[in-house]
Design an enzyme around this catalytic site. Structure first.
Site, PDB file in Angstrom:
ATOM      1  N   LYS A 126      29.251  33.496  47.307  1.00 22.15           N
ATOM      2  CA  LYS A 126      29.341  33.420  48.710  1.00 22.15           C
ATOM      3  C   LYS A 126      30.633  34.235  49.134  1.00 22.15           C
ATOM      4  CE  LYS A 126      27.552  31.283  52.455  1.00 22.15           C
ATOM      5  NZ  LYS A 126      26.038  30.689  52.552  1.00 22.15           N
ATOM      6  N   ASP A 166      25.193  34.873  57.060  1.00 18.22           N
ATOM      7  CA  ASP A 166      25.466  33.165  57.187  1.00 18.22           C
ATOM      8  C   ASP A 166      26.145  33.018  58.719  1.00 18.22           C
ATOM      9  OD1 ASP A 166      25.575  30.442  55.290  1.00 18.22           O
ATOM     10  OD2 ASP A 166      27.430  30.393  56.423  1.00 18.22           O
TER      11      ASP A 166
HETATM   12  P1  NDP Z   1      24.616  31.363  63.410  1.00 20.09           P
HETATM   13  O1  NDP Z   1      25.970  31.871  63.308  1.00 20.09           O
HETATM   14  O2  NDP Z   1      23.471  31.913  63.438  1.00 20.09           O
HETATM   15  O3  NDP Z   1      24.762  29.651  64.197  1.00 20.09           O
HETATM   16  C1  NDP Z   1      25.582  28.733  63.872  1.00 20.09           C
HETATM   17  C2  NDP Z   1      25.442  27.800  64.860  1.00 20.09           C
HETATM   18  O4  NDP Z   1      26.185  26.510  64.623  1.00 20.09           O
HETATM   19  C3  NDP Z   1      25.875  28.059  66.343  1.00 20.09           C
HETATM   20  O5  NDP Z   1      25.105  27.570  67.126  1.00 20.09           O
HETATM   21  C4  NDP Z   1      27.130  27.583  66.354  1.00 20.09           C
HETATM   22  O6  NDP Z   1      27.984  27.337  67.405  1.00 20.09           O
HETATM   23  C5  NDP Z   1      27.168  26.344  65.359  1.00 20.09           C
HETATM   24  N1  NDP Z   1      28.168  25.686  64.756  1.00 20.09           N
HETATM   25  C6  NDP Z   1      28.923  26.711  63.817  1.00 20.09           C
HETATM   26  N2  NDP Z   1      29.961  25.927  63.536  1.00 20.09           N
HETATM   27  C7  NDP Z   1      30.170  24.812  64.018  1.00 20.09           C
HETATM   28  C8  NDP Z   1      31.148  23.766  64.112  1.00 20.09           C
HETATM   29  N3  NDP Z   1      32.333  23.707  63.455  1.00 20.09           N
HETATM   30  N4  NDP Z   1      30.944  22.706  64.916  1.00 20.09           N
HETATM   31  C9  NDP Z   1      29.656  22.820  65.698  1.00 20.09           C
HETATM   32  N5  NDP Z   1      28.782  23.900  65.517  1.00 20.09           N
HETATM   33  C10 NDP Z   1      28.937  24.812  64.898  1.00 20.09           C
HETATM   34  O7  NDP Z   1      24.645  30.680  61.788  1.00 20.09           O
HETATM   35  P2  NDP Z   1      23.355  30.351  60.841  1.00 20.09           P
HETATM   36  O8  NDP Z   1      22.345  29.740  61.890  1.00 20.09           O
HETATM   37  O9  NDP Z   1      22.935  31.339  59.957  1.00 20.09           O
HETATM   38  O10 NDP Z   1      23.767  29.071  60.212  1.00 20.09           O
HETATM   39  C11 NDP Z   1      23.734  27.753  60.192  1.00 20.09           C
HETATM   40  C12 NDP Z   1      23.875  26.961  59.077  1.00 20.09           C
HETATM   41  O11 NDP Z   1      22.632  27.316  58.274  1.00 20.09           O
HETATM   42  C13 NDP Z   1      25.026  27.171  58.131  1.00 20.09           C
HETATM   43  O12 NDP Z   1      25.332  25.753  57.486  1.00 20.09           O
HETATM   44  C14 NDP Z   1      24.580  28.110  56.923  1.00 20.09           C
HETATM   45  O13 NDP Z   1      25.487  27.999  55.967  1.00 20.09           O
HETATM   46  C15 NDP Z   1      23.181  27.870  56.817  1.00 20.09           C
HETATM   47  N6  NDP Z   1      22.405  28.716  56.261  1.00 20.09           N
HETATM   48  C16 NDP Z   1      22.116  29.610  56.798  1.00 20.09           C
HETATM   49  C17 NDP Z   1      21.210  30.554  56.121  1.00 20.09           C
HETATM   50  C18 NDP Z   1      20.789  31.973  56.727  1.00 20.09           C
HETATM   51  O14 NDP Z   1      19.982  32.642  56.351  1.00 20.09           O
HETATM   52  N7  NDP Z   1      21.499  32.452  57.819  1.00 20.09           N
HETATM   53  C19 NDP Z   1      20.559  30.108  55.130  1.00 20.09           C
HETATM   54  C20 NDP Z   1      20.801  28.972  54.609  1.00 20.09           C
HETATM   55  C21 NDP Z   1      21.736  28.043  55.197  1.00 20.09           C
HETATM   56  P3  NDP Z   1      29.149  27.999  68.006  1.00 20.09           P
HETATM   57  O15 NDP Z   1      28.267  29.464  68.475  1.00 20.09           O
HETATM   58  O16 NDP Z   1      29.633  27.420  68.987  1.00 20.09           O
HETATM   59  O17 NDP Z   1      30.029  28.270  67.032  1.00 20.09           O
HETATM   60  O1  2IT Z   2      23.025  29.702  52.523  1.00 15.46           O
HETATM   61  C1  2IT Z   2      22.352  30.724  52.423  1.00 15.46           C
HETATM   62  O2  2IT Z   2      21.695  30.497  51.644  1.00 15.46           O
HETATM   63  C2  2IT Z   2      22.474  31.711  53.102  1.00 15.46           C
HETATM   64  N1  2IT Z   2      23.488  32.036  53.886  1.00 15.46           N
HETATM   65  C3  2IT Z   2      21.558  32.960  52.748  1.00 15.46           C
HETATM   66  C4  2IT Z   2      22.087  33.899  51.657  1.00 15.46           C
HETATM   67  C5  2IT Z   2      21.251  35.109  51.358  1.00 15.46           C
HETATM   68  O3  2IT Z   2      21.454  35.643  50.217  1.00 15.46           O
HETATM   69  O4  2IT Z   2      20.241  35.242  51.807  1.00 15.46           O
END
Ligand code: NDP
Ligand code: 2IT
Length: 446
Positions: A126, A166
Site C-alpha cells: 500500500k 484508493d
Molecule cells: P474515494 O476517494 O473515491 O471516496 C472516498 C469517500 O469516502 C468520499 O465520499 C469521502 O468523502 C469519504 N471519506 C474519506 N475519508 C473520510 C473521512 N475521514 N471521514 C468521512 N468520510 C470520508 O475512495 P474509494 O471509494 O476508492 O474508497 C473508499 C473506501 O474503500 C476506503 O476505505 C478504501 O480503502 C476502500 N477500498 C477501495 C477500493 C478501490 O478499489 N477503490 C478497494 C477496496 C477498498 P470526502 O470527499 O468528503 O472526503
Molecule cells: O484496498 C484495496 O484493496 C484497494 N484499494 C485496491 C487495490 C488494488 O490493487 O486494486
C-alpha cells in the site's frame, strides 16, 4: 490462549509505538489466527505471524511540487512493501491529509490477507501521500502526481510492485502517474491497475469493489435463506466504492436510502434510482461537488450535516468511506433499528467495539478484507489481461468477479464456522493466513 495473544501484541507494540491503526488491524488478526496456529503444528513455533507484521520494505520520500500560485509545496510519499510470499506487492495508493505510516501499514497488512483470499497470485502493499486533492486544480494534481511518480518509479514494476487507486486516487490520478512512469522508463507495461480502457485497463475495474461488496452480501444473505431484493440499504461515502455498491444494490432490487461524504449524509426516503445515481456520479466525479448538492435537484431528500448515516433505520449497512467510521453506539443503533447485515466496502470501517456488537448479536458481518476484495481481484485480472496482451469482455470479467466473491464466501464458511453461526472475521483471517503462511514456510526463513 489470552496470554499468548497478549504477549504477541506487547512485542509487536514495542516496535510500532504510536501506530494505533496498524495495531488495531494486527490485534484483530492475532485474536483469530493465533488460536489456529497453536492448534496446528506446521505453523507453531515458526514465528510466522511475527514475520508477517514486519514489512519487507518501507519507502518514504519527499514530494516537492509547484502549485498554481507558483508556491513550492512539500508532501510526503510512501510505499509499504509488506509481503511478497505469493506474488508481487499489490495494493492501492491513497492521497488524503490523514495519510501516515500507521494508516498505510494497517492497509498494507490487511491487503496481504485480502489478496490471498482472491485466489490470485498477489502479495500485499500500500502507498500514498498526505497530499489533499480536494480543491486542487487538474494541473496541480498532475504536477503532484508527476513528482510523486518521479521517485516511486524506481521501486515499482509489473513483476515487482503494482499500485492502483484508493481514497483520492481515481482514473485521473492513475492516468497522470502512468504517463510519468512511461516517460521515465520508456516502457508500456501493466505497472499500475485502474488504467483507462484504451490504454491497458480492464472493463469492470471501476465497478469491481462496489459490485463485489454487493455480490458478497447477497451470498451471506442467501446462506441465511434470504436476499437483497426489497431490503433497505444505508451506504456511507459517495466515492468509487459507494457509487458502484449503490448501483449494484439498486440493480438487485434493494432500496438505497443514503450516501455521505465527510460533511454529512443525504437521506432519500424514496430510495435512489438509476437516474438519481447518474446525477450523483456527475456531481462527484466531474464537478467534484459535495454530496449536499444532491438536494438542489432533489429537494425532497434531506441533508444531515456532520453525521454518519447509521442513525437511519435500514436492514443492510454498507460502510464505504474510511476506517473507524462506524463506532459502538452506531452499531447498537443499527441493530436496534433492525439491521441484519453489515458488508464493509471500506477498509476497517468498524471499530473493534462495533464489531463486538455485530458478533454478540450474531448479525451477518463481513470484514472488508473479504467483502471489498473484488477491487483488487479485478486488478489481478487487469494484470492477467496485460500479460496476455488481450482484453476480456464486460461479461467475462463480471463472471470471474462473481465467481471470486463466491469462492471468498466459501473460504469464510470453511474456516469460520462456529456452532450455528458463521464468524466471517475468523474465516477471512485464517483462510487468508494459511496460503501466505504455507508459501513463507516453503521459502525458508524469510
Ligand atoms: P474515494 O476517494 O473515491 O471516496 C472516498 C469517500 O469516502 C468520499 O465520499 C469521502 O468523502 C469519504 N471519506 C474519506 N475519508 C473520510 C473521512 N475521514 N471521514 C468521512 N468520510 C470520508 O475512495 P474509494 O471509494 O476508492 O474508497 C473508499 C473506501 O474503500 C476506503 O476505505 C478504501 O480503502 C476502500 N477500498 C477501495 C477500493 C478501490 O478499489 N477503490 C478497494 C477496496 C477498498 P470526502 O470527499 O468528503 O472526503
Ligand atoms: O484496498 C484495496 O484493496 C484497494 N484499494 C485496491 C487495490 C488494488 O490493487 O486494486
Amino acid at each position: 490462549m489470552d496470554t499468548t495473544i497478549k504477549d504477541f501484541l506487547t512485542e509487536v507494540n514495542k516496535r510500532n509505538r504510536n501506530e494505533p491503526e496498524f495495531m488495531q488491524a494486527v490485534t484483530e488478526v492475532a485474536e483469530t489466527v493465533i488460536p489456529y496456529i497453536v492448534k496446528n503444528d506446521v505453523y507453531y513455533g515458526q514465528n510466522i505471524l511475527l514475520r508477517m507484521v514486519e514489512p519487507e520494505r518501507v519507502i518514504s520520500f519527499r514530494v516537492a511540487w509547484i502549485d498554481d500560485q507558483e508556491e513550492i509545496q512539500v508532501n510526503r510519499g510512501y510505499r509499504i512493501e509488506m509481503n511478497s510470499a505469493i506474488g508481487p506487492y499489490k495494493g492501492g495508493l491513497r492521497f488524503h491529509p490523514s495519510v501516515n505510516l500507521s494508516v498505510l501499514k494497517f492497509l498494507a497488512f490487511e491487503q496481504i490477507f485480502k489478496n490471498s483470499l482472491t485466489t490470485l497470485p498477489m502479495g500485499g502493499g500500500k502507498g500514498g501521500s498526505d497530499f489533499d486533492p480536494k480543491g486542487k486544480t487538474d494541473t496541480e494534481v498532475m504536477r503532484f502526481c508527476q513528482s510523486f511518480m518521479t521517485e516511486l518509479f524506481r521501486h515499482i514494476g509489473p513483476n515487482r510492485d503494482i499500485p492502483a487507486g484508493d481514497i483520492g486516487v481515481g482514473s485521473r490520478e492513475i492516468g497522470y502517474m502512468f504517463g510519468q512512469y512511461k516517460r521515465l522508463k520508456n516502457e508500456f507495461t501493466g505497472v499500475l491497475t485502474g488504467k483507462g480502457i484504451s490504454w491497458g485497463g480492464s472493463l469492470i475495474r471501476p465497478e469491481a469493489t462496489g459490485y463485489g461488496v454487493v455480490y458478497f452480501v447477497q451470498k451471506m444473505m442467501e446462506h441465511k435463506g434470504t436476499g437483497l431484493r426489497g431490503k433497505t440499504v444505508a451506504i456511507s461515502g459517495s466515492g468509487n466504492v459507494a457509487q458502484y455498491a449503490a448501483e449494484k444494490a439498486i440493480q438487485m432490487g434493494a432500496k438505497v436510502l443514503t450516501l455521505s461524504d465527510s460533511s454529512g449524509y443525504i437521506f432519500d426516503a424514496e430510495g435512489l434510482d438509476e437516474e438519481k445515481l447518474t446525477h450523483i456520479m456527475e456531481l462527484k466525479n466531474i464537478k467534484r461537488a459535495r454530496i449536499s448538492a444532491y438536494l438542489e435537484k432533489y429537494p425532497k431528500a434531506k441533508f444531515v450535516s456532520g453525521k454518519s448515516p447509521w442513525e437511519v433505520p435500514c436492514e443492510v449497512a454498507l460502510p464505504c468511506a474510511t476506517q473507524n467510521e462506524l463506532n459502538e453506539k452506531e452499531a447498537e443503533m443499527l441493530i436496534k433499528n433492525g439491521c441484519i447485515c453489515v458488508g464493509e466496502g471500506a477498509n476497517m470501517p468498524s471499530t473493534p467495539e462495533a464489531i463486538h456488537q455485530f458478533t454478540k448479536h450474531k448479525i451477518l458481518y463481513a470484514p472488508g478484507k473479504a467483502s471489498n476484495a473484488g477491487g483488487v481481484a479485478v486488478s489481478g485480472l487487469e494484470m492477467a489481461q496485460n500479460s496476455l496482451r488481450y482484453n476480456w469482455t464486460r461479461e467475462e470479467v463480471d463472471a470471474k468477479l462473481q465467481s471470486i466473491m463466491s469462492d471468498i464466501h466459501q473460504s469464510c464458511l470453511d474456516y469460520g464456522q462456529e456452532s450455528g453461526y458463521v464468524n466471517y472475521v475468523k474465516g477471512a483471517n485464517i483462510a487468508g493466513f494459511v496460503k501466505v503462511a504455507d508459501a513463507m514456510l516453503a521459502q525458508g526463513v524469510v
